[in-house]
Write a protein that holds these residues in place. Structure first.
Motif, short mmCIF file in Angstrom:
data_model
loop_
_atom_site.label_atom_id
_atom_site.label_comp_id
_atom_site.label_asym_id
_atom_site.label_seq_id
_atom_site.Cartn_x
_atom_site.Cartn_y
_atom_site.Cartn_z
N VAL A 108 0.82 -1.21 0.00
CA VAL A 108 0.00 0.00 0.00
C VAL A 108 0.85 1.26 0.00
O VAL A 108 0.48 2.26 -0.65
N THR A 109 2.00 1.27 0.66
CA THR A 109 2.84 2.47 0.67
C THR A 109 3.32 2.79 -0.74
O THR A 109 3.24 3.94 -1.20
N ALA A 110 3.79 1.78 -1.45
CA ALA A 110 4.27 1.99 -2.82
C ALA A 110 3.13 2.41 -3.73
O ALA A 110 3.32 3.27 -4.62
N GLU A 111 1.95 1.84 -3.53
CA GLU A 111 0.81 2.18 -4.37
C GLU A 111 0.39 3.64 -4.15
O GLU A 111 0.09 4.37 -5.11
N ALA A 112 0.38 4.08 -2.90
CA ALA A 112 0.04 5.47 -2.62
C ALA A 112 1.12 6.41 -3.12
O ALA A 112 0.83 7.48 -3.68
N THR A 113 2.37 6.02 -2.96
CA THR A 113 3.49 6.85 -3.41
C THR A 113 3.44 7.08 -4.92
O THR A 113 3.71 8.18 -5.40
N ALA A 114 3.09 6.05 -5.66
CA ALA A 114 3.01 6.18 -7.12
C ALA A 114 2.01 7.26 -7.51
O ALA A 114 2.24 8.02 -8.48
N ILE A 115 0.93 7.38 -6.78
CA ILE A 115 -0.09 8.39 -7.08
C ILE A 115 0.35 9.77 -6.64
O ILE A 115 0.29 10.74 -7.41
N ASP A 117 3.35 10.93 -5.93
CA ASP A 117 4.53 11.42 -6.66
C ASP A 117 4.13 11.95 -8.03
O ASP A 117 4.60 13.01 -8.46
N ALA A 118 3.28 11.20 -8.73
CA ALA A 118 2.85 11.63 -10.06
C ALA A 118 2.04 12.92 -9.96
O ALA A 118 2.18 13.83 -10.80
N ALA A 119 1.18 13.03 -8.96
CA ALA A 119 0.38 14.25 -8.78
C ALA A 119 1.28 15.44 -8.48
O ALA A 119 1.09 16.53 -9.04
N ALA A 120 2.26 15.24 -7.61
CA ALA A 120 3.17 16.34 -7.27
C ALA A 120 3.95 16.79 -8.49
O ALA A 120 4.15 17.99 -8.72
N ASP A 158 0.87 2.59 7.02
CA ASP A 158 1.53 2.28 5.75
C ASP A 158 0.94 3.12 4.62
O ASP A 158 1.67 3.60 3.74
N PHE A 159 -0.37 3.28 4.60
CA PHE A 159 -1.03 4.13 3.61
C PHE A 159 -0.52 5.56 3.72
O PHE A 159 -0.14 6.20 2.73
N ALA A 160 -0.50 6.09 4.93
CA ALA A 160 -0.08 7.47 5.16
C ALA A 160 1.37 7.69 4.77
O ALA A 160 1.74 8.79 4.34
N ALA A 161 2.19 6.66 4.91
CA ALA A 161 3.61 6.79 4.56
C ALA A 161 3.81 7.05 3.08
O ALA A 161 4.88 7.52 2.67
N GLY A 162 2.78 6.77 2.26
CA GLY A 162 2.88 7.01 0.83
C GLY A 162 2.24 8.30 0.37
O GLY A 162 2.16 8.55 -0.84
N LEU A 163 1.81 9.15 1.29
CA LEU A 163 1.09 10.37 0.92
C LEU A 163 2.00 11.52 0.56
O LEU A 163 1.51 12.58 0.15
N GLY A 164 3.30 11.35 0.71
CA GLY A 164 4.24 12.38 0.31
C GLY A 164 4.16 13.60 1.20
O GLY A 164 3.75 13.53 2.37
N THR A 165 4.52 14.75 0.65
CA THR A 165 4.54 16.00 1.41
C THR A 165 3.69 17.09 0.78
O THR A 165 3.60 18.19 1.34
N GLY A 166 3.10 16.82 -0.36
CA GLY A 166 2.28 17.82 -1.05
C GLY A 166 0.83 17.73 -0.64
O GLY A 166 0.41 16.84 0.09
N PRO A 167 0.01 18.67 -1.14
CA PRO A 167 -1.42 18.65 -0.81
C PRO A 167 -2.10 17.40 -1.35
O PRO A 167 -1.77 16.90 -2.43
N ALA A 168 -3.01 16.88 -0.57
CA ALA A 168 -3.77 15.70 -0.95
C ALA A 168 -5.10 15.74 -0.24
O ALA A 168 -5.22 16.28 0.87
#
Length: 344
Positions: A108-115, A117-120, A158-168
Motif C-alpha cells: 500500500v505504501t508503494a501504491e500510494a506513493t506512485a499516485i 509522486d505523479a500528482a506532485a 503504511d497508507f499514510a507513509a505514501g502520501l508524500g509532502t504535497g497537498p492531498a
C-alpha cells in the motif's frame, strides 16, 4: 461501495489552534453525549479541544489529479468500440479518486506513493479514498476491510507513509459513520476511536493532507443526527471537513444545502466539505435506488469553484462505470454502465 437506500435511513500549512466550545458547541456535544449514552458508550465530559490540523482552503487554482484506472485501460484496449469516444470524452478525461480497498499491507505504501509522486510532478492534487475499516459495508456488497482494528491502524500508517509532502485530499472510510446499524456497543466505540486515530496518523505523516469524514448524504440522516455522530468520531479534533453523496445520486444543490447544514450543526467555521458529483447528473433514481440504477448521468466536473463558502470542492469519489454490486461485483468496471452514465 454500498450506500443504503434513502427510504431506509449516499498549499496549506498545518496550524495548531485551540477550539473553545462555547454555548452552541457545548449544546452540540451534550446532544452527542446523549446519543453515545443511548448506544451504551461512556459519556465523556465537555472540554476545550486543541486541534493540530490544517485550516486553509484548497487554492482557487487547484487541479485534481486523475490516476489511470480500469476505465483508462478499457479505453486504450478498445479504440474501435462504438462506445469508446463518448466514454473517453465524458468520463475518462475527468480526474477521479483512487480507492484503496484491497487489504495489501506490503504494497500500500508503494501504491500510494506512485499516485502522490505523479500528482506532485504534475502540480495537481490527488484524491485518495481510504476504504479499509473492519466490517466494511456491514457485510454488504462491498464487504471486507482490515481483519481487526489494530491491523487497520497499522495499514493506515503504511497508507499514510505514501502520501508524500504535497497537498492531498483523503476521503476517510465511506459509510463508516453513516452506516453503523450492524455494530454492537464495543464495535461502535472502537470504530469511532479508530477513525479519529486514522486521521491523526495521516496528518502526522503529511501535514498537507486534508482529511474528510463521512456524512452520508441528504436523504439519509438529518444534519443534526449525523453531526452528533461526526462529533463522536472526532471530526472536530482531527478532521478538515466532511464529505457527502459518496457513490450516490442526489442533486448537487441538495447536497450543498445538506453539507452546509451539517457544518452549521458542528459549529466550526474552519471545517469544509466535499461533495461527490460523479453520478448525479440526473438526480436520484426512483424510490431512492442506490445499486446500479438505470438512466443516471455523470454530474458536475471536479472543481473547487463550488459557489459555496463552506464547500471546498466537487470531486468524483465514485469512479463512473465501476459497479455498486447489483449488475456485477462491486468495483468491477462495466463499459455498458460507463456508456450509460456518459449519456449514451
Amino acid at each position: 461501495m454500498r450506500t443504503p437506500r434513502a427510504a431506509q435511513h449516499p498549499i496549506r500549512r498545518r496550524l495548531t489552534r485551540t477550539r473553545l466550545l462555547l454555548a452552541a458547541g457545548t449544546a452540540g456535544l451534550l446532544a452527542c453525549s446523549a446519543v453515545a449514552t443511548a448506544q451504551g458508550l461512556e459519556q465523556r465530559p465537555t472540554q476545550d479541544v486543541t486541534r493540530d490540523v490544517g485550516t486553509a482552503d484548497l487554492p482557487a487554482d487547484t487541479v485534481f489529479y486523475d490516476h489511470p484506472g480500469a476505465i483508462h485501460e478499457w479505453v486504450a484496449d478498445n479504440p474501435n468500440d462504438a462506445r469508446t469516444a463518448l466514454i473517453e470524452e465524458r468520463i475518462a478525461s475527468q480526474p477521479q479518486a483512487t480507492w484503496f480497498s484491497n487489504y495489501s499491507p506490503d504494497t500500500v505504501t508503494a501504491e500510494a506513493t506512485a499516485i502522490t509522486d505523479a500528482a506532485a510532478a504534475a502540480g495537481q492534487v490527488p484524491v485518495l479514498v481510504s476504504y479499509m475499516i473492519p466490517n466494511r459495508d456491514c457485510g454488504g456488497a462491498s464487504a471486507g476491510g482490515a481483519p481487526d482494528f489494530p491491523s487497520y491502524l497499522s495499514w493506515t500508517e503504511d497508507f499514510a507513509a505514501g502520501l508524500g509532502t504535497g497537498p492531498a485530499v483523503v476521503i476517510l472510510e465511506p459509510d463508516s459513520i453513516a452506516l453503523t446499524t450492524c455494530l454492537d456497543q464495543n464495535e461502535f466505540a472502537e470504530r469511532f476511536a479508530s477513525l479519529r486515530e486514522a486521521a491523526d496518523i495521516i496528518h502526522a505523516a503529511n501535514p498537507e493532507a486534508r482529511v474528510y469524514f463521512d456524512a452520508g448524504h441528504s436523504s439519509w440522516h438529518s444534519p443534526g443526527a449525523i453531526a452528533d455522530l461526526l462529533t463522536q468520531a472526532g471530526v472536530l479534533e482531527s478532521g478538515d471537513g466532511i464529505y457527502s453523496n459518496a457513490s450516490n445520486y442526489n442533486w448537487t444543490d441538495d447536497e450543498v444545502g445538506f453539507a452546509e447544514a451539517v457544518l452549521g450543526e458542528l459549529g466550526d467555521a474552519e471545517l469544509g466539505a466535499v461533495i461527490d458529483t460523479s453520478r448525479n447528473g440526473n438526480g436520484p433514481a426512483p424510490m431512492g435506488e442506490w445499486c446500479d440504477p438505470a438512466d443516471r448521468l455523470v454530474g458536475d466536473a471536479p472543481t473547487v469553484n463550488t459557489g459555496s463558502d463552506r464547500v471546498d470542492a466537487f470531486v468524483w469519489i465514485k469512479r463512473p462505470g465501476e459497479l455498486d454490486g447489483c449488475d456485477g461485483p462491486a468495483g468491477q468496471f462495466s463499459p455498458d454502465k460507463a456508456y450509460e452514465l456518459a449519456g449514451g
